[in-house]
Design an enzyme around this catalytic site. Structure first.
Site, PDB file in Angstrom:
ATOM      1  CE1 TYR A  11     -20.915 104.694 -56.007  1.00  0.00           C
ATOM      2  CE2 TYR A  11     -18.879 105.975 -56.202  1.00  0.00           C
ATOM      3  CZ  TYR A  11     -20.120 105.599 -56.696  1.00  0.00           C
ATOM      4  OH  TYR A  11     -20.562 106.142 -57.881  1.00  0.00           O
ATOM      5  CB  SER A 124      -6.644 108.520 -57.571  1.00  0.00           C
ATOM      6  OG  SER A 124      -7.204 109.784 -57.810  1.00  0.00           O
ATOM      7  CE1 TYR A 149      -7.538 108.923 -51.521  1.00  0.00           C
ATOM      8  CE2 TYR A 149      -7.381 110.454 -53.370  1.00  0.00           C
ATOM      9  CZ  TYR A 149      -7.761 109.224 -52.853  1.00  0.00           C
ATOM     10  OH  TYR A 149      -8.341 108.293 -53.691  1.00  0.00           O
ATOM     11  CE  LYS A 153      -5.951 105.879 -53.013  1.00  0.00           C
ATOM     12  NZ  LYS A 153      -6.384 104.490 -52.827  1.00  0.00           N
ATOM     13  CG  LEU A 200     -20.788 117.916 -58.993  1.00  0.00           C
ATOM     14  CD1 LEU A 200     -21.117 119.283 -58.405  1.00  0.00           C
ATOM     15  CD2 LEU A 200     -20.261 118.067 -60.426  1.00  0.00           C
TER      16      LEU A 200
END
Ligand code: NAD
Ligand code: WQD
Length: 337
Positions: A11, A124, A149, A153, A200
């Site tokens: 993405y 992130s 996750y 990071k 979302l």
């Protein structure tokens, strides 16, 4: 000289590859296609009117990296390749640490073997953990992550810090993304999650297209103005531009440096639904559900450091985010498939 983009078919990677090609850079993409389609790069090339070199391969595969670095003159690496589903990471922590942490260590080792020292990493906002004051600012120590996750990071940022201390040639930027949404305005590339979306906007878009019945809003009793959680949403094309600015800034970095990439403003889930309904001209049926485990009530970025040092700031707002999400989803009801 070319830029290596790992995870470049995904993405955020595909939007960044497009921006690099459009400004005339040569690009090599390495992606194992575990969460992406080759079609995304075909479309990027068409939009740019310029080809990228595509290598199907894994960042954990040393032989593949060695062949790639031998065959191409790489000046810098932008490292997107990672697994990214927060919930899945709690069920498969070892796979997340192997892919995200070990994968980065292998990549850095093979970069060093090839004499390549310029590195940009997809970090992130999650590295600030559960207790950081809002807005998140880069001077707040990172830690207290709430999922494997997020910890993966955090661990990579620590690896980068230590490697920068040991290796004076290493110049590295960690970009801490807030909540990337939207799609390229052409509607040719965008986010294409496999299975039921966790995030979302893809969920809302699939309700709008009729693939899903109804959105569940996770929590209506947060201490926020309308009771739903607030996040800092950032248009993926602005985010892609942030990588170009970071690349341009790398030569000025001493060792390792982290920057927030966010808009500096929070929107609630209900505000996001309303904005999407306005852009798509469709009602999004929703129902308030219990809070999702691990979700925080509200956070957004202090985005002033990237503004000052990278000369980067967002230029697309919530209306463009929704318009472009809907354009992508309605043109590609089944994503790249
Ligand atoms: P994505 O899944 O669309 O892209 C990741 C790409 O990496 C995919 O194309 C996948 O096939 C590839 N990949 C995964 N493991 C690989 C491996 N071992 N070797 C080679 N390729 C591999 O995800 P995205 O949303 O574009 O995210 C890109 C990066 O940004 C990730 O590192 C992610 O953790 C980080 N990030 C994403 C968000 C977000 O909300 N999307 C937020 C903050 C940070
Ligand atoms: C946004 C808001 C949900 C889905 C995640 C990762 C984070 C980063 C970005 C990679 C929240 C609510 C969601 C739904 C809902 N990724 N929501 N119904 O959780 O802020 O961040 O992606 O680094 O690490 O945790 O993003 O899009 O999942 O959720 O009500 O079906 O929407 O509760 O408040 P999140 P999200």
């Amino acid at each position: 000289m070319a830029i290596l983009v790992t995870g470049g078919a995904g993405y955020i990677g595909s939007h960044t590859v497009l921006a690099l090609l459009q400004r005339g850079d040569d690009v090599v993409v390495l992606d194992n296609l575990s969460n992406a389609s080759r079609e995304s790069i075909n479309r990027v090339e068409k939009l740019a009117g310029k080809q990228a070199v595509f290598c199907e391969g894994d960042v954990l595969d040393r032989a593949c990296l060695r062949d790639l670095f031998a065959a191409h003159d790489i000046s810098a690496v932008i490292h997107f390749a990672a697994l990214k589903a927060v919930g899945e990471s709690t069920r498969m922590p070892l796979e997340y640490y192997e892919n995200n942490v070990a994968g980065t260590v292998v990549l850095l080792e093979e970069m060093r073997n090839a004499g390549i020292y310029q590195f940009i990493f997809s970090s992130s906002a999650t590295v600030y953990g559960a207790n950081a004051p809002v807005p998140y600012v880069e001077t707040t120590p990172i830690g207290g992550t709430t999922s494997p996750y997020g910890t993966s990071k955090l661990m990579v940022e620590l690896v980068m810090q230590d490697f920068a201390k040991a290796e004076p040639q290493f110049k590295a930027i960690a970009l801490r993304y807030f909540n990337p949404v939207g799609a390229h305005e052409s509607g040719e590339i965008g986010e294409d999650p496999s299975g039921i979306p966790n995030n979302l906007l893809p969920y809302i878009a699939q309700v709008a297209i009729g693939r899903l019945d109804k959105l569940g809003v996770f929590g209506g009793d947060y201490e926020t103005p309308d009771g739903t959680a607030q996040r800092d949403y950032i248009h993926v094309v602005d985010l892609a531009q942030g990588h170009l600015k970071a690349l341009d800034h790398l030569s000025k970095v001493e060792g390792y440096k982290a920057y927030n990439l966010g808009a500096g403003k929070g929107y609630s889930v209900l505000e996001m639904i309303k904005a999407f309904e306005k852009a798509a001209g469709k009602a999004i049926p929703f129902e308030i559900k219990p809070r999702r485990d691990g979700d925080l009530p509200a956070f957004w970025a202090d985005a002033s450091l990237a503004d000052k040092e990278l000369n980067w700031r967002v230029s697309r707002g919530i209306d463009e985010m929704m318009r472009d999400t809907w354009n992508w989803q309605s043109k590609n009801p089944n994503g790249f498939r």
